[in-house]
Design an enzyme around this catalytic site. Sequence first.
Site, mmCIF file in Angstrom:
data_model
loop_
_atom_site.group_PDB
_atom_site.id
_atom_site.type_symbol
_atom_site.label_atom_id
_atom_site.label_comp_id
_atom_site.label_asym_id
_atom_site.label_seq_id
_atom_site.Cartn_x
_atom_site.Cartn_y
_atom_site.Cartn_z
ATOM 1 N N ASP A 51 5.812 4.396 5.320
ATOM 2 C CA ASP A 51 6.748 3.398 5.848
ATOM 3 C C ASP A 51 6.893 2.186 4.941
ATOM 4 O O ASP A 51 7.724 1.311 5.197
ATOM 5 C CB ASP A 51 6.350 2.966 7.265
ATOM 6 C CG ASP A 51 4.946 2.401 7.356
ATOM 7 O OD1 ASP A 51 4.091 2.778 6.543
ATOM 8 O OD2 ASP A 51 4.691 1.587 8.282
ATOM 9 N N HIS A 52 6.123 2.158 3.852
ATOM 10 C CA HIS A 52 6.212 1.046 2.913
ATOM 11 C C HIS A 52 6.708 1.460 1.524
ATOM 12 O O HIS A 52 7.083 0.600 0.735
ATOM 13 C CB HIS A 52 4.850 0.363 2.775
ATOM 14 C CG HIS A 52 4.408 -0.329 4.014
ATOM 15 N ND1 HIS A 52 4.493 -1.690 4.194
ATOM 16 C CD2 HIS A 52 3.899 0.163 5.169
ATOM 17 C CE1 HIS A 52 4.051 -2.010 5.401
ATOM 18 N NE2 HIS A 52 3.682 -0.898 6.012
ATOM 19 N N HIS B 201 1.368 3.870 2.221
ATOM 20 C CA HIS B 201 1.793 4.596 3.399
ATOM 21 C C HIS B 201 3.309 4.734 3.370
ATOM 22 O O HIS B 201 4.012 3.857 2.855
ATOM 23 C CB HIS B 201 1.327 3.892 4.669
ATOM 24 C CG HIS B 201 -0.115 4.162 4.997
ATOM 25 N ND1 HIS B 201 -0.863 3.360 5.839
ATOM 26 C CD2 HIS B 201 -0.958 5.161 4.588
ATOM 27 C CE1 HIS B 201 -2.092 3.853 5.941
ATOM 28 N NE2 HIS B 201 -2.171 4.935 5.187
ATOM 29 N N HIS C 219 0.857 -1.186 0.000
ATOM 30 C CA HIS C 219 0.000 0.000 0.000
ATOM 31 C C HIS C 219 0.894 1.237 0.000
ATOM 32 O O HIS C 219 2.123 1.133 -0.035
ATOM 33 C CB HIS C 219 -0.955 -0.018 1.193
ATOM 34 C CG HIS C 219 -0.291 0.009 2.531
ATOM 35 N ND1 HIS C 219 0.535 -0.996 2.989
ATOM 36 C CD2 HIS C 219 -0.343 0.933 3.537
ATOM 37 C CE1 HIS C 219 0.955 -0.709 4.203
ATOM 38 N NE2 HIS C 219 0.449 0.469 4.554
ATOM 39 N N HIS D 15 6.734 -6.344 11.154
ATOM 40 C CA HIS D 15 5.978 -5.098 11.256
ATOM 41 C C HIS D 15 5.520 -4.838 12.686
ATOM 42 O O HIS D 15 4.336 -4.653 12.972
ATOM 43 C CB HIS D 15 4.777 -5.132 10.297
ATOM 44 C CG HIS D 15 4.243 -3.760 9.973
ATOM 45 N ND1 HIS D 15 3.307 -3.133 10.751
ATOM 46 C CD2 HIS D 15 4.511 -2.901 8.962
ATOM 47 C CE1 HIS D 15 3.005 -1.950 10.232
ATOM 48 N NE2 HIS D 15 3.736 -1.794 9.143
ATOM 49 N N ASP E 258 -0.229 -4.825 7.752
ATOM 50 C CA ASP E 258 -1.185 -3.707 7.785
ATOM 51 C C ASP E 258 -2.602 -4.136 7.430
ATOM 52 O O ASP E 258 -3.158 -3.738 6.410
ATOM 53 C CB ASP E 258 -0.712 -2.597 6.840
ATOM 54 C CG ASP E 258 0.561 -1.943 7.301
ATOM 55 O OD1 ASP E 258 0.515 -0.761 7.673
ATOM 56 O OD2 ASP E 258 1.610 -2.616 7.300
ATOM 57 N N HIS F 124 -7.163 -2.746 5.410
ATOM 58 C CA HIS F 124 -6.431 -1.672 6.071
ATOM 59 C C HIS F 124 -7.208 -0.376 5.879
ATOM 60 O O HIS F 124 -8.267 -0.353 5.239
ATOM 61 C CB HIS F 124 -5.019 -1.584 5.482
ATOM 62 C CG HIS F 124 -4.078 -0.727 6.272
ATOM 63 N ND1 HIS F 124 -4.080 -0.679 7.647
ATOM 64 C CD2 HIS F 124 -3.094 0.145 5.865
ATOM 65 C CE1 HIS F 124 -3.132 0.155 8.057
ATOM 66 N NE2 HIS F 124 -2.538 0.670 7.001
#
Length: 306
Positions: A65-66, A63, A61, A266, A207, A138
């Site tokens: 942090d990814h 976000h 996805h 994670h 997530d 998510h």
Amino acid sequence: MLDLCLLGTGGMMPLPNRWLTSLMLRCSGSNMLIDCGEGTQIAMKEKGWSPKPIDIICFTHFHADHISGLPGMLLSIGNAERTEPIHIIGPKGLRRVADGLRIVAPELPFEVIYHELEEPVQQLSFGPFVIDAFKVNHKVTCYGYRVSIRRLGKFDAARAQEQNIPIRYWNRLQHGETVTLDDGVIYTPDMVMGEARRGLSVTYCTDTRPTPAITEMAKDVDLFICEGMYGERDKLDNAKKNRHMMMYEAAEIGAAAKPREMWFTHYSPSEMRPDIYKDDIWKIHPVKFARDGWTKDLTFDDEDKD
């Protein structure tokens, strides 16, 4: 053989001793990366693996942090003198998000080919990798990935001889190729190959709240890597609010799916020692609490080897 490295195990933000969650897989000279948050390049250098052979980058996805490590990763791959195209896979809107990040990395010596996911379950194949993307639950559109390496059945020389198939075509048939002769005679792999054998498979999921799709995609895989965001059971309301998973919920999925091995990843930044929950979690399913840099080599079952 499929070898892999969990480059980082952190969620939300990198920490001094924990990079953000990212998984790298290698098979038959082809490499793929799942997620690329801040610090992924450093984690890869610490492992000693090169970014140059990466053919595929999958995103769960969008976000930060990814995905925020993408521009630097692409520049590093370009600086390694790669010229072959790279395939990038992710939810709908991938091109817009990736091209926005690429404002700081506009010139690359290779083509970037985007594959946007729109179906609840979608399969793609690249080189040795068969990738099943499946939608999870998510706060934004998010996918998990099951990566498989298929294995053909055994070649049956006796069947080939019985059908008078010339030896010079055996190798091509054994590797899945159909042979058509000038006189119209056609030899197909099923004429000489046995039933497909068990391949290799890894499922990666972060997530999300628990969903039936995760259990289905993790069934009988060699390795199931799943988010273990929170260990303290009193954080369930927080997990539900932010659409993340409790460790015990992930363990319940593992117990139902019965993978050959399961790792947590994670972790919340607040979970500095996630393995303190081991006794509680192992009452449900024997999950390993992965750390940055964990590696594993997966090989075909011994009983199936030629």
